[in-house]
Design an enzyme around this catalytic site. Structure first.
Site, PDB file in Angstrom:
ATOM      1  N   HIS A 213       0.975  -1.245  -0.042  1.00 42.45           N
ATOM      2  CA  HIS A 213      -0.134  -0.171  -0.219  1.00 42.45           C
ATOM      3  C   HIS A 213       0.858   1.253   0.031  1.00 42.45           C
ATOM      4  O   HIS A 213       2.108   1.300   0.510  1.00 42.45           O
ATOM      5  CB  HIS A 213      -0.898   0.061   1.061  1.00 42.45           C
TER       6      HIS A 213
ATOM      7  N   CYS B   6      -3.154   2.981  -5.784  1.00 40.05           N
ATOM      8  CA  CYS B   6      -2.724   3.961  -4.644  1.00 40.05           C
ATOM      9  C   CYS B   6      -1.176   4.278  -4.971  1.00 40.05           C
ATOM     10  O   CYS B   6      -0.609   5.614  -4.647  1.00 40.05           O
ATOM     11  CB  CYS B   6      -2.629   3.348  -3.101  1.00 40.05           C
TER      12      CYS B   6
ATOM     13  N   HIS C 246      -3.573   9.186   1.754  1.00 37.05           N
ATOM     14  CA  HIS C 246      -3.656   7.955   0.743  1.00 37.05           C
ATOM     15  C   HIS C 246      -4.751   7.651   0.479  1.00 37.05           C
ATOM     16  O   HIS C 246      -5.878   8.435   0.883  1.00 37.05           O
ATOM     17  CB  HIS C 246      -2.965   6.843   1.850  1.00 37.05           C
TER      18      HIS C 246
END
Length: 159
Positions: free
Chosen positions: A23, A113, A35
């Protein structure tokens, strides 16, 4: 956790290592990151569940790095600095903060992401995870799991 000699600076890209995927977040200072995360009602960004990739919308969130990492190992990964010149830190942070609370379209291959944070830092999106998974496909490819796959793309319309 990040190594003790690793000092976080605003504008740094943070790669968080989860079970089966990574991530990504953007460090903005004072312990906070921005994020992409699942909307309310979906498994959290810290989830390693494959169910977390079922949606097509992400929400831009500002949260404490410690909450986002959930105890997982992470490190600063500005490895594209040799390829692209980072935007000025003030521009990176300002652009990111303007997006907090916005919903973004999601695509496991083109809007994840990593794409999101690299677009903020460099003005262009890039995702090595997807390229690696496409070059070396496997049933449990890194890019097939979790909320690591969110990003805004040029021309996206926020919902």
């Amino acid at each position: 956790m990040a190594s003790p000699q690793q000092e976080l600076k605003p504008g740094d890209l943070i790669e968080i290592f989860r079970l089966g995927y990574e991530h990504w977040a953007l460090y903005i200072g004072e312990g906070y990151v921005i994020h992409l995360a699942p909307p309310d009602g979906y498994p959290a960004a810290s989830s390693s569940s494959a169910l977390s990739v079922l949606g097509s919308i992400a929400v831009v969130k500002q949260e404490l790095l410690t909450d986002v990492t959930g105890g997982c190992h992470y490190w600063v990964n500005n490895s594209l600095d040799h390829k692209y010149e980072p935007l000025p830190v003030e521009v990176i942070i300002s652009s990111a903060k303007k997006l907090v609370g916005q919903k973004m379209k999601y695509s496991i291959v083109s809007r994840n992401c990593e794409h999101f944070v690299t677009k903020l830092r460099y003005g262009r999106s890039h995702c090595q995870q997807v390229r690696t998974s496409l070059d070396n496909p496997s049933p449990l490819g890194r890019s097939a799991w979790g909320w690591t796959h969110w990003a805004m793309q040029p021309g996206d319309h926020r919902e």
